[in-house]
Design an enzyme around this catalytic site. Structure first.
Site, PDB file in Angstrom:
ATOM      1  N   ASP A 173       0.870  -1.165   0.000  1.00 41.49           N
ATOM      2  CA  ASP A 173       0.000   0.000   0.000  1.00 41.49           C
ATOM      3  C   ASP A 173       0.920   1.233   0.000  1.00 41.49           C
ATOM      4  OD1 ASP A 173      -2.344   1.620   0.436  1.00 41.49           O
ATOM      5  OD2 ASP A 173      -1.696   1.792   2.519  1.00 41.49           O
ATOM      6  N   LEU A 174       0.397   2.370  -0.415  1.00 37.83           N
ATOM      7  CA  LEU A 174       1.228   3.585  -0.494  1.00 37.83           C
ATOM      8  C   LEU A 174       1.055   4.475   0.739  1.00 37.83           C
ATOM      9  CD1 LEU A 174       3.105   5.421  -2.225  1.00 37.83           C
ATOM     10  CD2 LEU A 174       1.042   6.382  -3.249  1.00 37.83           C
ATOM     11  N   ASP A 175      -0.144   5.101   0.846  1.00 34.54           N
ATOM     12  CA  ASP A 175      -0.389   6.071   1.914  1.00 34.54           C
ATOM     13  C   ASP A 175      -0.347   5.376   3.278  1.00 34.54           C
ATOM     14  OD1 ASP A 175      -0.977   8.324   0.184  1.00 34.54           O
ATOM     15  OD2 ASP A 175      -2.850   7.323  -0.316  1.00 34.54           O
ATOM     16  N   THR A 196       1.311  10.332   3.714  1.00 35.09           N
ATOM     17  CA  THR A 196       0.406  11.297   3.092  1.00 35.09           C
ATOM     18  C   THR A 196      -0.954  11.327   3.785  1.00 35.09           C
ATOM     19  OG1 THR A 196       0.137   9.544   1.505  1.00 35.09           O
ATOM     20  CG2 THR A 196       1.301  11.481   0.740  1.00 35.09           C
ATOM     21  N   LYS A 246      -9.183   5.548   5.651  1.00 38.41           N
ATOM     22  CA  LYS A 246      -7.890   4.978   5.253  1.00 38.41           C
ATOM     23  C   LYS A 246      -8.078   3.797   4.312  1.00 38.41           C
ATOM     24  CE  LYS A 246      -5.045   6.686   8.943  1.00 38.41           C
ATOM     25  NZ  LYS A 246      -4.279   6.406  10.143  1.00 38.41           N
ATOM     26  N   GLY A 247      -7.411   3.851   3.184  1.00 30.98           N
ATOM     27  CA  GLY A 247      -7.473   2.757   2.211  1.00 30.98           C
ATOM     28  C   GLY A 247      -8.686   2.808   1.305  1.00 30.98           C
ATOM     29  N   ARG A 292     -11.440   7.714  -3.212  1.00 31.51           N
ATOM     30  CA  ARG A 292     -11.785   9.134  -3.021  1.00 31.51           C
ATOM     31  C   ARG A 292     -13.297   9.340  -2.892  1.00 31.51           C
ATOM     32  NH1 ARG A 292      -9.495  12.802  -7.602  1.00 31.51           N
ATOM     33  NH2 ARG A 292      -7.671  11.567  -7.065  1.00 31.51           N
ATOM     34  N   SER A 341      -2.210   0.464  -4.561  1.00 33.05           N
ATOM     35  CA  SER A 341      -2.781   1.637  -3.884  1.00 33.05           C
ATOM     36  C   SER A 341      -4.097   2.052  -4.520  1.00 33.05           C
ATOM     37  CB  SER A 341      -1.793   2.806  -3.970  1.00 33.05           C
ATOM     38  OG  SER A 341      -2.415   4.012  -3.608  1.00 33.05           O
ATOM     39  N   ALA A 342      -5.007   2.555  -3.699  1.00 31.29           N
ATOM     40  CA  ALA A 342      -6.285   3.070  -4.217  1.00 31.29           C
ATOM     41  C   ALA A 342      -6.124   4.463  -4.820  1.00 31.29           C
ATOM     42  CB  ALA A 342      -7.295   3.149  -3.072  1.00 31.29           C
ATOM     43  N   SER A 343      -4.962   5.080  -4.636  1.00 26.98           N
ATOM     44  CA  SER A 343      -4.820   6.496  -4.987  1.00 26.98           C
ATOM     45  C   SER A 343      -4.610   6.739  -6.473  1.00 26.98           C
ATOM     46  CB  SER A 343      -3.646   7.100  -4.215  1.00 26.98           C
ATOM     47  OG  SER A 343      -3.451   8.435  -4.634  1.00 26.98           O
ATOM     48  N   ASN A 389      -3.477   9.587  -7.271  1.00 25.15           N
ATOM     49  CA  ASN A 389      -2.312  10.473  -7.222  1.00 25.15           C
ATOM     50  C   ASN A 389      -1.009   9.700  -7.058  1.00 25.15           C
ATOM     51  OD1 ASN A 389      -3.570  13.175  -7.296  1.00 25.15           O
ATOM     52  ND2 ASN A 389      -4.563  12.486  -5.420  1.00 25.15           N
ATOM     53  N   LYS A 427     -10.632  -1.205  -2.216  1.00 27.22           N
ATOM     54  CA  LYS A 427     -10.452  -2.101  -1.080  1.00 27.22           C
ATOM     55  C   LYS A 427     -11.669  -1.949  -0.175  1.00 27.22           C
ATOM     56  CE  LYS A 427      -5.519  -1.052  -1.278  1.00 27.22           C
ATOM     57  NZ  LYS A 427      -4.375  -0.370  -0.647  1.00 27.22           N
ATOM     58  N   GLU A 439       0.113  -3.406   4.653  1.00 29.95           N
ATOM     59  CA  GLU A 439      -1.040  -2.501   4.734  1.00 29.95           C
ATOM     60  C   GLU A 439      -1.154  -1.827   6.097  1.00 29.95           C
ATOM     61  OE1 GLU A 439      -3.609  -0.997   3.679  1.00 29.95           O
ATOM     62  OE2 GLU A 439      -3.805  -1.685   1.614  1.00 29.95           O
ATOM     63  N   ASP A 440      -1.651  -0.587   6.088  1.00 29.96           N
ATOM     64  CA  ASP A 440      -1.912   0.108   7.357  1.00 29.96           C
ATOM     65  C   ASP A 440      -3.410   0.281   7.603  1.00 29.96           C
ATOM     66  OD1 ASP A 440      -2.372   2.043   5.340  1.00 29.96           O
ATOM     67  OD2 ASP A 440      -2.048   3.662   6.796  1.00 29.96           O
TER      68      ASP A 440
HETATM   69  C1  BG6 Z   1      -5.653   5.640  -0.310  1.00 33.00           C
HETATM   70  C2  BG6 Z   1      -5.822   6.444   0.965  1.00 33.00           C
HETATM   71  O1  BG6 Z   1      -4.329   5.233  -0.434  1.00 33.00           O
HETATM   72  O2  BG6 Z   1      -5.992   6.429  -1.443  1.00 33.00           O
HETATM   73  C3  BG6 Z   1      -7.237   6.986   1.039  1.00 33.00           C
HETATM   74  O3  BG6 Z   1      -5.565   5.625   2.088  1.00 33.00           O
HETATM   75  C4  BG6 Z   1      -7.542   7.775  -0.205  1.00 33.00           C
HETATM   76  O4  BG6 Z   1      -7.364   7.770   2.206  1.00 33.00           O
HETATM   77  C5  BG6 Z   1      -7.331   6.912  -1.446  1.00 33.00           C
HETATM   78  O5  BG6 Z   1      -8.881   8.248  -0.174  1.00 33.00           O
HETATM   79  C6  BG6 Z   1      -7.607   7.638  -2.753  1.00 33.00           C
HETATM   80  O6  BG6 Z   1      -6.619   8.613  -2.936  1.00 33.00           O
HETATM   81  P1  BG6 Z   1      -6.656   9.728  -4.058  1.00 33.00           P
HETATM   82  O7  BG6 Z   1      -5.253  10.273  -4.017  1.00 33.00           O
HETATM   83  O8  BG6 Z   1      -6.967   9.068  -5.363  1.00 33.00           O
HETATM   84  O9  BG6 Z   1      -7.692  10.718  -3.663  1.00 33.00           O
HETATM   85 MG    MG Z   2      -2.802   3.106   3.553  1.00 28.38          MG
END
Ligand code: BG6
Ligand code: MG
Length: 226
Positions: A10-12, A18, A46-47, A50, A116-118, A120, A147, A171-172
């Site tokens: 996982d990233l964040d 972040t 968390k996880g 968005r 990662s779900a992000s 970004n 997730k 994972e956190d």
């Molecule tokens: C996850 C975070 O890694 O990414 C979540 O733990 C976040 O808190 C999710 O909502 C989505 O991130 P982003 O950067 O696409 O808004």
């Molecule tokens: Mg995380």
């Protein structure tokens, strides 16, 4: 008796801190909408993707019924603030032990991937300079099921050409541990053990990871505890 051949991260909150910026941006949105959003509420995000994070935030503020276009606008607003905060991110923001863990795993022939779900993630990886230490990158741009759905990790295993049983997920978040298990993988909980009771192995942070001890733990068949 899983022999671990891949580590999916996982990233964040695992490779970079972040999570504090996500919280600050969500809190700013809640403040603007006129309700309180506490660090305890934030644990639930968390996880989580968005849009799902926004839904949870709006539930907290009793604003659950907003139309889709308004929700899109609010999510975009939060993301713009978040991306602005990411502007200050540098290589020094990689969490302690994260870079060394990726390097040590690869030196042992264990492949590495991001799960990662992000959306970004590419920007964050570029700022941290750790993309070259990852053999595969799966993020919110390539995986669309959030997730605890295992998609992000299943795609990572596929990209590495390895079966789920050979993968350990780091994972956190509770949702991430559940995603690993649903995908048939063992899960290492990164952070306070009491917050991640379902994890199969615990470390307070990657700085404390003893790779030999972890591999021995899983090789001894002490994989899934649930
Ligand atoms: C996850 C975070 O890694 O990414 C979540 O733990 C976040 O808190 C999710 O909502 C989505 O991130 P982003 O950067 O696409 O808004
Ligand atoms: Mg995380």
């Amino acid at each position: 008796m899983p022999i671990i051949r891949a580590a999916l991260f996982d990233l964040d909150g695992v490779l970079v801190d972040t999570a504090k910026y996500h919280y600050l941006a969500w809190k700013r949105l809640a403040d603007e909408l006129g309700f309180t959003f506490s660090p305890e509420h934030n644990e639930r995000l968390k996880g989580v993707s968005r849009m799902r994070s926004l839904e949870i935030l709006l539930e907290v503020g009793n604003l659950g019924g907003l139309p889709a276009d308004e929700r899109e606008t609010l999510a975009a607003k939060k993301n713009a603030w978040y991306v602005q905060m990411l502007g200050t991110l540098t290589q020094a923001d990689v969490l302690p032990g994260a870079r060394e863990t990726l390097q040590s795993l690869r030196a042992r022939g264990i492949r590495t991937a991001l799960g990662s779900a992000s959306k970004n993630a590419p920007l964050i990886l570029e700022k941290l300079g750790i993309a070259p230490l990852l053999d595969a990158i799966v993020d919110g741009n390539s995986a669309h099921r959030a997730k605890p759905d295992p998609q992000v990790f299943t795609l990572g295993a596929q990209a590495l050409g390895l079966p789920a049983a050979a993968c350990a997920v780091f994972e956190d978040a509770v949702a991430g541990i559940e995603a690993a298990h649903r995908g048939g993988m063992v899960a290492v909980g990164v952070g306070a053990a009491e917050k991640l009771p379902q994890a199969d192995y615990h470390v307070p942070g990657l700085y404390a990871l003893d790779i030999d001890a972890m591999l021995a733990h899983f090789a001894a068949g002490e994989g899934r505890t649930q």
